[in-house]
Design an enzyme around this catalytic site. Structure first.
Site, PDB file in Angstrom:
ATOM      1  CD  GLU A  54      -3.026  -0.700  -0.121  1.00  0.00           C
ATOM      2  OE1 GLU A  54      -3.024   0.428  -0.644  1.00  0.00           O
ATOM      3  OE2 GLU A  54      -3.735  -1.635  -0.553  1.00  0.00           O
ATOM      4  CE1 TYR A 137      -7.264   2.518  -0.208  1.00  0.00           C
ATOM      5  CE2 TYR A 137      -4.906   2.991  -0.298  1.00  0.00           C
ATOM      6  CZ  TYR A 137      -5.981   2.163  -0.598  1.00  0.00           C
ATOM      7  OH  TYR A 137      -5.773   0.981  -1.251  1.00  0.00           O
ATOM      8  CG  ASP A 155      -8.403   3.255  -3.931  1.00  0.00           C
ATOM      9  OD1 ASP A 155      -9.648   3.254  -4.004  1.00  0.00           O
ATOM     10  OD2 ASP A 155      -7.691   2.450  -4.554  1.00  0.00           O
ATOM     11  CB  CYS A 214     -22.510   1.494 -17.605  1.00  0.00           C
ATOM     12  SG  CYS A 214     -21.655   2.955 -16.973  1.00  0.00           S
TER      13      CYS A 214
END
Ligand code: SF4
Length: 370
Positions: A54, A137, A155, A214
């Site tokens: 991270e 985050y 994030d 989508c």
């Protein structure tokens, strides 16, 4: 990175009564990315690996991070090993990933965890946030993935997905608190870590920044932005101010055997503690020839390379002209002389490597200025 186009047979779909989290977890189970730092399904995540990845992933892509992550893990397989390294070794291994404050914080956090927490990362987002370089985050991601805490890891991917699902049209960064609140409501009681990773993968594979897919989206029926036809415009962002441009000169002094003279930057501030060739003052324009020679660290025959080196920092752009001088006897200075083998291992930030490459590039001739 696009997610693999596997057919997804949802146990849950957005048209059933299943929550968005259940649908996204189903999607994740079928489409999760296989990343070097990610635990396999059913395996417990190692907090050290989650934290290391991270920190590396902050402002850096998965593809760029992977080789660095593997190299770090091989050299320092756990937090105690990393705590025993030297800051120079850590910064040297970090070179190329940028933002050196992250490398320094990585090293400091390893020492804090080794000495104050008995070599174990604290298990809550709140406690993790106290570690150097661990923001909201990163703390959320580690707490959720490594310890299963029910927290949101917001994030850029998660923020985008949440902004679209709930059609939040307040621009970032003002919208951040609202998105975090909405994001937390989505997190399920169980599998909080998988859900955090599901949002990351879903955001980078389906709910893409410019062209969200989508038509392939399992939660499209729950997505307000899609219904309103504004998905591609979200999240809104406040207009960025252009970054100022600074200009200056860098001085590469060489001894008779090709060793380079370097100084260490102050510990605090930009590129703190890193090595560099001496630099002149930065201003709006390149220094004129007399001023540039006057700012050089030693009296000598300084020759200017044509062109300049350019580097983008977070808050400004920097351009530097590069001056080179050869000295048969090393002049006295408080810095150090490094040969080519030592230079390869040295903690030199990318911008300074660019300066040295430009200085030592034999295809670029030298122009005498004095
Ligand atoms: Fe994103 Fe489109 Fe799915 Fe909405 S419908 S979550 S915009 S991919």
């Amino acid at each position: 990175m696009r997610a693999p186009k596997k057919p997804v047979h949802h146990r849950h779909s957005a048209s059933s009564k299943a929550s968005i989290a259940e649908v996204l977890l189903d999607w994740y189970d079928a489409n999760r990315r296989d990343l070097p730092w990610r635990a396999k399904p059913g395996e417990a995540a190692d907090p050290y690996r989650v934290w290391l990845s991270e920190i590396m992933l902050q402002q850096t892509t998965v593809a760029a991070v992977a080789p660095y992550y593997r190299a770090f893990l091989k050299r320092w397989p756990n937090v105690k090993a990393l705590a025993k390294a030297s800051l120079d070794d850590v910064c040297g291994a970090w070179a190329g990933l940028g933002y050196y404050s992250r490398a320094r914080n990585l090293f400091r956090t390893a020492q804090v965890v080794a000495t104050e927490h008995g070599g174990k990362f604290p298990p809550t987002a709140e406690a993790l946030r106290a570690l150097p370089g661990v923001g909201a985050y990163t703390a959320g991601a580690i707490a959720a993935i490594a310890f299963g805490e029910r927290v949101a890891a917001m994030d850029a991917n998660a923020e985008r997905v949440v902004a679209r699902l709930f059609a939040v049209d307040v621009p970032l960064p003002q919208a951040r608190a609202k998105l975090a609140e909405l994001g937390l409501k989505l997190v399920p009681e169980q599998r909080a870590g998988d859900f955090a990773q599901a949002l990351m993968d879903f955001g980078s594979g389906i709910c893409l920044p410019r062209r969200p897919r989508c038509g392939d989206c399992p939660v499209s029926k729950s997505c307000t932005a899609r219904r309103l036809g504004i998905a591609e415009t979200l999240p809104r962002k406040a207009a960025k101010r252009p970054r100022p441009l600074k200009r200056g000169a860098a001085y590469v002094a060489l001894d008779g055997r090709g060793a380079v003279y370097l100084e260490r930057r102050p510990e605090k501030g930009l590129l703190g503690g890193m090595l560099q060739p001496p630099l002149g003052e930065w201003g709006a324009v390149f220094p004129a020839r007399e001023r540039a020679v006057g700012e050089a660290p030693f009296t000598g025959t300084w020759l200017k390379k044509p062109g300049f080196v350019r580097h983008g920092f977070t808050h400004f752009e920097l351009e530097m002209e590069v001056y080179v001088a050869n000295f048969s006897r090393r002049p006295n200075g408080e810095g150090m002389w490094l040969g080519s083998a030592e230079l390869t291992r040295a903690a030199l930030p990318t911008v300074m490597r660019k300066v040295l490459e430009h200085a030592l590039d034999e295809d670029v001739p030298l122009f005498a200025v004095r």
